[in-house]
Design a protein around this motif. Structure first.
Motif, PDB file in Angstrom:
ATOM      1  N   GLY A   1     -31.525  40.206  64.110  1.00  0.00           N
ATOM      2  CA  GLY A   1     -32.195  39.533  65.220  1.00  0.00           C
ATOM      3  C   GLY A   1     -32.887  38.267  64.787  1.00  0.00           C
ATOM      4  N   ASP A   2     -32.362  37.612  63.763  1.00  0.00           N
ATOM      5  CA  ASP A   2     -32.987  36.416  63.181  1.00  0.00           C
ATOM      6  C   ASP A   2     -32.523  35.182  63.947  1.00  0.00           C
ATOM      7  OD1 ASP A   2     -34.015  34.395  61.649  1.00  0.00           O
ATOM      8  OD2 ASP A   2     -32.921  34.920  59.815  1.00  0.00           O
ATOM      9  N   ARG A   3     -33.216  34.877  65.051  1.00  0.00           N
ATOM     10  CA  ARG A   3     -32.820  33.726  65.875  1.00  0.00           C
ATOM     11  C   ARG A   3     -32.979  32.414  65.123  1.00  0.00           C
ATOM     12  NH1 ARG A   3     -34.329  29.779  69.376  1.00  0.00           N
ATOM     13  NH2 ARG A   3     -33.014  29.525  71.254  1.00  0.00           N
ATOM     14  N   GLY A   4     -34.003  32.311  64.322  1.00  0.00           N
ATOM     15  CA  GLY A   4     -34.211  31.088  63.554  1.00  0.00           C
ATOM     16  C   GLY A   4     -33.081  30.840  62.572  1.00  0.00           C
ATOM     17  N   GLY A   5     -32.668  31.890  61.871  1.00  0.00           N
ATOM     18  CA  GLY A   5     -31.556  31.752  60.933  1.00  0.00           C
ATOM     19  C   GLY A   5     -30.259  31.414  61.638  1.00  0.00           C
ATOM     20  N   LEU A   6     -30.040  32.037  62.795  1.00  0.00           N
ATOM     21  CA  LEU A   6     -28.838  31.752  63.581  1.00  0.00           C
ATOM     22  C   LEU A   6     -28.847  30.307  64.064  1.00  0.00           C
ATOM     23  CD1 LEU A   6     -26.257  32.646  65.077  1.00  0.00           C
ATOM     24  CD2 LEU A   6     -27.734  33.405  66.959  1.00  0.00           C
ATOM     25  N   LEU A   7     -29.992  29.867  64.588  1.00  0.00           N
ATOM     26  CA  LEU A   7     -30.105  28.497  65.092  1.00  0.00           C
ATOM     27  C   LEU A   7     -29.863  27.487  63.981  1.00  0.00           C
ATOM     28  CD1 LEU A   7     -30.728  26.716  67.515  1.00  0.00           C
ATOM     29  CD2 LEU A   7     -33.159  26.834  66.899  1.00  0.00           C
ATOM     30  N   ALA A   8     -30.365  27.766  62.778  1.00  0.00           N
ATOM     31  CA  ALA A   8     -30.167  26.857  61.647  1.00  0.00           C
ATOM     32  C   ALA A   8     -28.680  26.719  61.315  1.00  0.00           C
ATOM     33  CB  ALA A   8     -30.941  27.360  60.430  1.00  0.00           C
ATOM     34  N   MET A   9     -27.946  27.815  61.366  1.00  0.00           N
ATOM     35  CA  MET A   9     -26.514  27.767  61.092  1.00  0.00           C
ATOM     36  C   MET A   9     -25.775  26.960  62.159  1.00  0.00           C
ATOM     37  SD  MET A   9     -25.917  31.729  59.877  1.00  0.00           S
ATOM     38  CE  MET A   9     -24.185  31.522  59.440  1.00  0.00           C
ATOM     39  N   LEU A  10     -26.123  27.201  63.426  1.00  0.00           N
ATOM     40  CA  LEU A  10     -25.480  26.489  64.530  1.00  0.00           C
ATOM     41  C   LEU A  10     -25.772  24.997  64.474  1.00  0.00           C
ATOM     42  CD1 LEU A  10     -26.219  28.982  67.463  1.00  0.00           C
ATOM     43  CD2 LEU A  10     -24.102  28.753  66.140  1.00  0.00           C
ATOM     44  N   GLU A  11     -27.038  24.652  64.191  1.00  0.00           N
ATOM     45  CA  GLU A  11     -27.418  23.238  64.115  1.00  0.00           C
ATOM     46  C   GLU A  11     -26.730  22.545  62.948  1.00  0.00           C
ATOM     47  OE1 GLU A  11     -28.951  21.348  66.049  1.00  0.00           O
ATOM     48  OE2 GLU A  11     -30.256  22.522  67.349  1.00  0.00           O
ATOM     49  N   HIS A  12     -26.651  23.218  61.809  1.00  0.00           N
ATOM     50  CA  HIS A  12     -26.000  22.621  60.638  1.00  0.00           C
ATOM     51  C   HIS A  12     -24.523  22.373  60.909  1.00  0.00           C
ATOM     52  CE1 HIS A  12     -25.119  21.608  56.525  1.00  0.00           C
ATOM     53  NE2 HIS A  12     -24.266  22.609  56.411  1.00  0.00           N
ATOM     54  N   ALA A  13     -23.849  23.339  61.504  1.00  0.00           N
ATOM     55  CA  ALA A  13     -22.429  23.186  61.813  1.00  0.00           C
ATOM     56  C   ALA A  13     -22.209  22.054  62.813  1.00  0.00           C
ATOM     57  CB  ALA A  13     -21.867  24.495  62.358  1.00  0.00           C
ATOM     58  N   ARG A  14     -23.066  21.967  63.826  1.00  0.00           N
ATOM     59  CA  ARG A  14     -22.933  20.896  64.811  1.00  0.00           C
ATOM     60  C   ARG A  14     -23.095  19.534  64.167  1.00  0.00           C
ATOM     61  NH1 ARG A  14     -26.055  17.489  67.141  1.00  0.00           N
ATOM     62  NH2 ARG A  14     -27.901  18.422  66.196  1.00  0.00           N
ATOM     63  N   GLN A  15     -24.101  19.390  63.302  1.00  0.00           N
ATOM     64  CA  GLN A  15     -24.354  18.100  62.664  1.00  0.00           C
ATOM     65  C   GLN A  15     -23.218  17.684  61.746  1.00  0.00           C
ATOM     66  OE1 GLN A  15     -27.182  16.033  63.254  1.00  0.00           O
ATOM     67  NE2 GLN A  15     -25.657  14.661  62.324  1.00  0.00           N
ATOM     68  N   VAL A  16     -22.695  18.623  60.948  1.00  0.00           N
ATOM     69  CA  VAL A  16     -21.589  18.316  60.038  1.00  0.00           C
ATOM     70  C   VAL A  16     -20.359  17.879  60.823  1.00  0.00           C
ATOM     71  CG1 VAL A  16     -19.968  19.312  58.385  1.00  0.00           C
ATOM     72  CG2 VAL A  16     -22.409  19.814  58.185  1.00  0.00           C
ATOM     73  N   ARG A  17     -20.045  18.611  61.896  1.00  0.00           N
ATOM     74  CA  ARG A  17     -18.864  18.256  62.683  1.00  0.00           C
ATOM     75  C   ARG A  17     -19.059  16.923  63.399  1.00  0.00           C
ATOM     76  NH1 ARG A  17     -16.574  18.240  67.623  1.00  0.00           N
ATOM     77  NH2 ARG A  17     -14.333  18.735  67.718  1.00  0.00           N
ATOM     78  N   ASP A  18     -20.217  16.701  63.992  1.00  0.00           N
ATOM     79  CA  ASP A  18     -20.466  15.448  64.717  1.00  0.00           C
ATOM     80  C   ASP A  18     -20.380  14.250  63.785  1.00  0.00           C
ATOM     81  OD1 ASP A  18     -20.789  16.908  66.997  1.00  0.00           O
ATOM     82  OD2 ASP A  18     -22.963  16.631  67.158  1.00  0.00           O
ATOM     83  N   ASP A  19     -20.893  14.383  62.569  1.00  0.00           N
ATOM     84  CA  ASP A  19     -20.802  13.294  61.594  1.00  0.00           C
ATOM     85  C   ASP A  19     -19.347  12.999  61.251  1.00  0.00           C
ATOM     86  OD1 ASP A  19     -23.530  13.094  61.529  1.00  0.00           O
ATOM     87  OD2 ASP A  19     -23.786  14.165  59.633  1.00  0.00           O
ATOM     88  N   TRP A  20     -18.552  14.045  61.084  1.00  0.00           N
ATOM     89  CA  TRP A  20     -17.122  13.870  60.775  1.00  0.00           C
ATOM     90  C   TRP A  20     -16.400  13.168  61.923  1.00  0.00           C
ATOM     91  CZ3 TRP A  20     -13.160  17.046  63.206  1.00  0.00           C
ATOM     92  CH2 TRP A  20     -11.872  16.746  62.762  1.00  0.00           C
ATOM     93  N   VAL A  21     -16.614  13.642  63.158  1.00  0.00           N
ATOM     94  CA  VAL A  21     -15.946  13.047  64.320  1.00  0.00           C
ATOM     95  C   VAL A  21     -16.344  11.588  64.485  1.00  0.00           C
ATOM     96  CG1 VAL A  21     -15.741  13.120  66.835  1.00  0.00           C
ATOM     97  CG2 VAL A  21     -15.654  15.242  65.525  1.00  0.00           C
ATOM     98  N   ALA A  22     -17.612  11.277  64.231  1.00  0.00           N
ATOM     99  CA  ALA A  22     -18.103   9.908  64.410  1.00  0.00           C
ATOM    100  C   ALA A  22     -17.421   8.917  63.479  1.00  0.00           C
ATOM    101  CB  ALA A  22     -19.617   9.864  64.186  1.00  0.00           C
ATOM    102  N   HIS A  23     -16.892   9.391  62.370  1.00  0.00           N
ATOM    103  CA  HIS A  23     -16.248   8.513  61.400  1.00  0.00           C
ATOM    104  C   HIS A  23     -14.722   8.568  61.470  1.00  0.00           C
ATOM    105  CE1 HIS A  23     -20.317   8.802  59.660  1.00  0.00           C
ATOM    106  NE2 HIS A  23     -20.069   7.601  59.188  1.00  0.00           N
ATOM    107  N   ARG A  24     -14.201   9.222  62.493  1.00  0.00           N
ATOM    108  CA  ARG A  24     -12.752   9.351  62.643  1.00  0.00           C
ATOM    109  C   ARG A  24     -12.320   8.809  63.992  1.00  0.00           C
ATOM    110  NH1 ARG A  24      -9.834  13.071  59.604  1.00  0.00           N
ATOM    111  NH2 ARG A  24      -8.139  12.451  60.978  1.00  0.00           N
TER     112      ARG A  24
END
Length: 292
Positions: free
Chosen positions: A265-288
């Protein structure tokens, strides 16, 4: 188009399927004035490729196509490479340059070294372009445009052959990336072969658990790769199985952590994973620029 390519009188495309036909269409669209000969096992496939305007002549005879060509592009499934290289070798001449579109490179290069008379005139390539469509009917002249093409020269690769192959892929509007065959197989296991495996597994989970009545565009888009040609994909996954297993193991570790945060039930840990994945993907898309 590069003058080096325009000086080639005949190009042989060995495999008139989706990608082979798309390469033919792309060459024509780029202004290639030479003759394009397509090779396939069926007359129906050749007729379709010719009707699309991708080839000037079609044949089921590899020798007929190769002996009069200066450039041959191998565009058959990975399971057919050994036999194709054997057939090429029977008619191979000093002026012939060979490249390919294979999704793995270590297995293809090993096959070229085993069967070809002049393996230094072979330049491994992997245009990172494709579709879940099959056959010449799904081909597109701009399928390769703006996409990466990985080139995997070895220490003994002929420089003239390398320059010619790179000029050909550039003429289709591709961005060239050089790397070793091993590095190619590691990277494509992660960004190409693993996503296909995951799409398949998602469909199989849905088949077991249900949910088809409420599935919509998100599930459709996420599982698109599961509609790819099964025999072709099986060849790819088996040829690169060592690296695919490594990628699956990494995924397994990530999946264990994901399950753990949910189980606790670790919402903070889950949110951190979701935010990290979103940022990594958005950075990749922005440069392609080619990612829509």
């Amino acid at each position: 188009m590069d003058e080096r390519i325009q000086q080639i009188e005949q190009v042989a495309i060995l495999g008139a399927g989706l990608l082979g036909t798309s390469v033919g269409l792309g060459l024509k669209a780029a202004g290639y004035a030479g003759r394009v000969v397509g090779v396939a096992r069926s007359e129906e496939t050749l007729a379709a490729a010719k009707q699309r305007g991708a080839i000037d002549h079609g044949t089921t005879d590899v020798g007929e196509a190769v002996k009069a060509s200066q450039l041959a592009i191998v565009a058959v499934p990975l399971g057919q490479f050994d036999r194709m290289f054997q057939q090429i070798a029977e008619h191979e001449h000093d002026g012939l340059i060979i490249t390919d579109v294979g999704s793995t490179k270590q297995s293809v290069i090993a096959s070229a070294r085993e069967h070809l008379k002049h393996p230094g005139r072979f330049v491994g390539a992997h245009p990172m372009a494709g579709s879940e469509q099959q056959g010449p009917e799904g081909a597109q002249a701009d399928l390769c445009r703006g996409k990466p093409c990985i080139i995997t020269p070895g220490n003994d690769t002929d420089e003239d052959a390398l320059a010619t192959v790179e000029a050909m892929w550039k003429s289709l509007g591709m961005t060239l990336i050089r790397m070793s065959a091993h590095e190619h197989d590691v990277q494509t296991a992660t960004i190409s072969h693993l996503p296909h495996a995951m799409a398949v597994l998602l469909v199989l989970v849905a088949a077991e658990r249900g949910g088809w009545d409420v599935a919509s565009t998100g599930f459709r888009d996420t599982t698109r790769l599961a509609s790819s040609n099964p025999p072709m994909r099986a060849d790819i996954l088996m040829a690169n199985r060592e690296q695919v297993i490594e990628a699956l193991n990494t995924l397994g570790h990530r999946l264990d952590r994901f399950i753990d945060v949910l189980d606790r039930g670790d919402r903070g840990g889950l949110l951190a994973m979701l935010e990290h994945a979103r940022q990594v993907r958005d950075d990749w898309v922005a440069h392609r620029d080619d990612i829509e």
